[in-house]
Write a protein that holds these residues in place. Structure first.
Motif, short mmCIF file in Angstrom:
data_model
loop_
_atom_site.label_atom_id
_atom_site.label_comp_id
_atom_site.label_asym_id
_atom_site.label_seq_id
_atom_site.Cartn_x
_atom_site.Cartn_y
_atom_site.Cartn_z
N ALA A 1 0.81 -1.22 0.00
CA ALA A 1 0.00 0.00 0.00
C ALA A 1 0.85 1.27 0.00
N ALA A 2 2.05 1.19 0.59
CA ALA A 2 2.85 2.41 0.79
C ALA A 2 3.87 2.67 -0.31
N LEU A 3 4.41 1.61 -0.93
CA LEU A 3 5.46 1.79 -1.94
C LEU A 3 4.85 2.21 -3.27
N ARG A 4 5.71 2.55 -4.20
CA ARG A 4 5.27 2.98 -5.53
C ARG A 4 4.32 1.95 -6.14
N GLN A 5 3.28 2.46 -6.72
CA GLN A 5 2.25 1.57 -7.25
C GLN A 5 2.66 0.91 -8.56
N ASP A 6 3.73 1.37 -9.20
CA ASP A 6 4.19 0.73 -10.43
C ASP A 6 5.23 -0.37 -10.17
N PHE A 7 5.51 -0.68 -8.91
CA PHE A 7 6.41 -1.78 -8.62
C PHE A 7 5.76 -3.10 -9.02
N ASP B 1 18.39 9.32 4.55
CA ASP B 1 17.11 8.72 4.90
C ASP B 1 16.04 8.95 3.83
N ASP B 2 15.75 10.22 3.57
CA ASP B 2 14.61 10.52 2.69
C ASP B 2 14.91 10.27 1.22
N ALA B 3 16.19 10.26 0.84
CA ALA B 3 16.51 9.89 -0.54
C ALA B 3 16.11 8.44 -0.79
N PHE B 4 16.32 7.59 0.20
CA PHE B 4 15.90 6.19 0.08
C PHE B 4 14.37 6.10 0.03
N HIS B 5 13.72 6.85 0.91
CA HIS B 5 12.26 6.84 0.93
C HIS B 5 11.69 7.31 -0.42
N LEU C 1 13.06 7.20 -3.40
CA LEU C 1 13.29 6.17 -4.42
C LEU C 1 12.17 5.15 -4.41
N LEU C 2 11.67 4.84 -3.22
CA LEU C 2 10.64 3.81 -3.08
C LEU C 2 9.22 4.36 -3.17
N GLY C 3 9.10 5.67 -3.31
CA GLY C 3 7.78 6.27 -3.40
C GLY C 3 7.10 6.47 -2.06
N LEU C 4 7.88 6.43 -0.97
CA LEU C 4 7.30 6.58 0.36
C LEU C 4 7.09 8.05 0.70
N GLY D 1 5.20 10.57 4.09
CA GLY D 1 4.71 10.46 5.46
C GLY D 1 5.66 9.64 6.31
N LYS D 2 5.12 9.12 7.41
CA LYS D 2 5.95 8.41 8.39
C LYS D 2 5.50 6.96 8.59
N ALA D 3 4.72 6.42 7.66
CA ALA D 3 4.28 5.03 7.82
C ALA D 3 5.48 4.10 7.90
N PHE D 4 6.48 4.32 7.04
CA PHE D 4 7.73 3.55 7.06
C PHE D 4 8.90 4.52 7.13
N GLN D 5 9.92 4.12 7.88
CA GLN D 5 11.18 4.86 7.95
C GLN D 5 12.33 3.87 7.89
N SER D 6 13.40 4.27 7.23
CA SER D 6 14.59 3.43 7.13
C SER D 6 15.46 3.63 8.36
N LEU D 7 15.84 2.54 9.02
CA LEU D 7 16.59 2.62 10.27
C LEU D 7 18.02 2.09 10.19
N TYR D 8 18.35 1.31 9.17
CA TYR D 8 19.68 0.70 9.12
C TYR D 8 19.88 0.18 7.71
N HIS D 9 21.13 0.25 7.24
CA HIS D 9 21.48 -0.32 5.95
C HIS D 9 22.60 -1.34 6.16
N PHE D 10 22.73 -2.23 5.21
CA PHE D 10 23.69 -3.32 5.35
C PHE D 10 24.12 -3.77 3.96
N THR D 11 25.30 -4.35 3.89
CA THR D 11 25.82 -4.79 2.59
C THR D 11 26.65 -6.06 2.79
N VAL D 12 26.62 -6.96 1.80
CA VAL D 12 27.28 -8.27 1.90
C VAL D 12 27.99 -8.57 0.60
#
Length: 532
Positions: free
Chosen positions: A391-397, A490-494, A496-499, A501-512
């Motif tokens: 419901a929250a992410l971009r509708q064209d995903f 933070d908001d650049a990531f949001h 990108l995903l079409g987010l 408001g504050k329904a979702f927030q990015s709290l941590y990133h990780f790479t492998v």
């Protein structure tokens, strides 16, 4: 929500917003750093009795695979030796590193900037070889400092061990300024994970004492004794964990009578150059009142299988953060799916120590994974999370299932295409986010969680740290390496995903990915200079 809770909520929301990194500016932090004046990474208590613990991890043969199979490891007896093992494989040093004139330590539990704000305490009763009382753990020496001893009226009974965690905010704030509170909470989550995996290697369980309020934890650990911290950096109580040797219901918190406290905290930074009042404000607004958390909904994921045949102690102690990755390395599809599988909330380590339903959901930048097209992917860790994300992410995903993905693994492709430049930019222009096999950001169900309980701001970060700890060990077990990324826009990531408001927030990133080591840096065993 009463007026006090509403004020706490607004404080937490305001803190989170003001500490976002943005493309046009970073969150407020120090303008300069004197690395020769870095705060002491080790807290000590002068005057406290010190007990040197044995180093026994080399003799522990528990396979890493058994940590994920309930009942696979027979419980060890709770004694001084096994308590020492628990700490050696969770909060202890794992190595010393040297480069030129510089020498620094690493620990089993990772930390933002390797600054280690997390302190560990033990509260024990009837543990063979260890007198009842409250102890501080000194990782530098693998030793316990006895902070308090009870009166003469010792009650016999089964052994009991509680572990308390606290944060020294200044250790992180020295480098990261206002954003430091976030990192302290991530580090607490990593420490919870490290303790859970270590306990599992001994056949023990671990559970949060969720009914213990902030004040109760601070009082039990002696963190509210202002005279003992006079002139020194204070410690913020985080939580209590209880070690489980059987499945019996936990009794009430220990109520020692006539505790005799000893020890005065050392000063970590005699000349602090900055002060960040907003950290104290959000800490006060997010303190737990102590509430019984309902049981997490059961899951029916299949048991994990095909795990690497390596000793748990080896994996735990060789955990490192990669500084560079081989940008040509392609990760095998089977290994990639196994890494994600470790993030599902099964009733085994580390997730059986987590009382809450999953509230964090990784969104992945896939760069080089066998059988998967590069692009954006999502891993909703619950059916509720998937519904909210759709419901929250971009509708064209696209929300399409990758071919060959295990049926039980809720992985979805959102958009296809090279995403290395975007991943690198979002991660504060760090190459490790693009040169790895994949990177990810952890989206939290933010608004709903905090509207119900503002104090759960900390717990959201703890869950993110738990996810990171699982990724670290899963990567190490497969000859890979991970790196936690706390610096991201933070908001650049949001966006990108079409987010919005504050329904979702990015709290941590990780790479492998596959690490590239620096041959100029030498490694030394953790206690080689202090133990024979």
């Amino acid at each position: 929500m009463n007026d006090s809770a509403e004020a706490d909520l607004q404080c937490v929301l305001a803190y989170h917003e003001r500490t976002k990194h943005r493309l046009e500016r970073y969150a407020a932090g120090p303008e300069t750093l004197d690395w020769s004046a870095q705060p002491d990474p080790f807290r000590t208590f002068a005057g406290a009795e010190r007990i040197l613990l044995p180093l026994l991890a080399d003799g522990l043969t528990t396979p890493y695979s058994d940590l994920h199979l309930p009942g696979a490891v027979a419980p060890h007896a709770m004694t001084l030796d096994t308590v020492a093992l628990l700490l050696e494989l969770s909060l202890a040093l794992s190595a010393w590193k040297e480069y030129g004139p510089d020498r620094w330590s690493l620990r089993c539990n990772p930390s933002s900037g390797n600054l280690h704000p997390t302190e560990g305490y033990l509260v024990c009763e009837n543990v063979q070889g260890l007198a009842d009382g409250v102890y501080h753990y000194l990782s530098r020496d693998h030793a316990l400092e006895r902070r308090a001893r009870p009166g003469d009226d010792i009650v016999s009974g089964p052994p009991r061990l509680l572990i308390g965690l606290s944060s020294i905010h200044w250790r992180e704030a020295w480098k990261y300024g206002e954003r430091a509170f976030r990192y302290c909470q991530l580090d607490t989550g990593h420490a919870i994970g490290a303790l859970r995996y270590s306990a599992a290697a001994l056949g023990w369980g671990l559970r949060q004492v969720d009914t213990a309020s902030y004040a109760a934890v601070a009082g039990l650990l002696g963190l509210d004794r202002s005279a003992d911290f006079s002139g020194a950096e204070p410690e913020e109580a985080e939580l209590l964990l209880e070690v489980i040797v059987d499945s019996a219901e936990p009794p009430a918190l220990p109520a020692f009578a006539d505790l005799d406290w000893t020890g005065k905290a050392n000063v970590l930074d005699p000349h602090p150059m900055y002060h960040w009042p907003v950290i104290d404000q959000v800490a006060e607004a997010s303190r737990s009142p102590g509430e019984k958390i309902p049981a997490r909904p059961p899951t029916d994921y299949p048991l994990r299988s095909g795990l690497p045949a390596v000793a748990a102690a080896t994996v735990i102690r060789q955990r490192r953060s990669a500084q560079r990755f081989d940008r040509h390395f392609e990760l095998a599809g089977e290994a990639f799916y196994a890494l994600l599988d470790a993030l599902l909330a099964r009733p085994c380590a580390p997730w059986d120590a987590w009382n809450f339903a999953p509230a964090l959901h990784p969104v992945l930048f896939i760069h080089r994974v066998e059988g998967l097209a590069p692009g954006l992917y999502a891993l909703p860790r619950s059916a509720t999370g998937e519904r909210k994300l759709r419901a929250a992410l971009r509708q064209d995903f696209a929300w399409s299932r990758p071919e060959g993905c295990p049926e039980h693994l809720p992985l979805f492709q959102l958009a296809e295409g090279g995403c290395g430049p975007a991943a690198r930019t979002i991660a504060c222009h760090q190459a490790i986010a693009a040169d790895s096999a994949f990177a990810l950001g952890m989206l939290a169900e933010f608004e709903d969680t905090l509207n119900a309980a503002p104090w759960r701001y900390r717990q959201l970060y703890w869950e993110a740290g738990l996810l990171g700890q699982a990724l670290y060990l899963e990567a190490e077990a497969r000859g890979l390496r991970g790196t936690g990324i706390g610096c991201y826009f933070d908001d650049a990531f949001h966006e990108l995903l079409g987010l919005s408001g504050k329904a979702f927030q990015s709290l941590y990133h990780f790479t492998v990915g596959s690490p590239l080591d620096d041959p100029r840096i030498t490694t030394e065993a953790p206690y080689a200079r202090t133990r024979t």
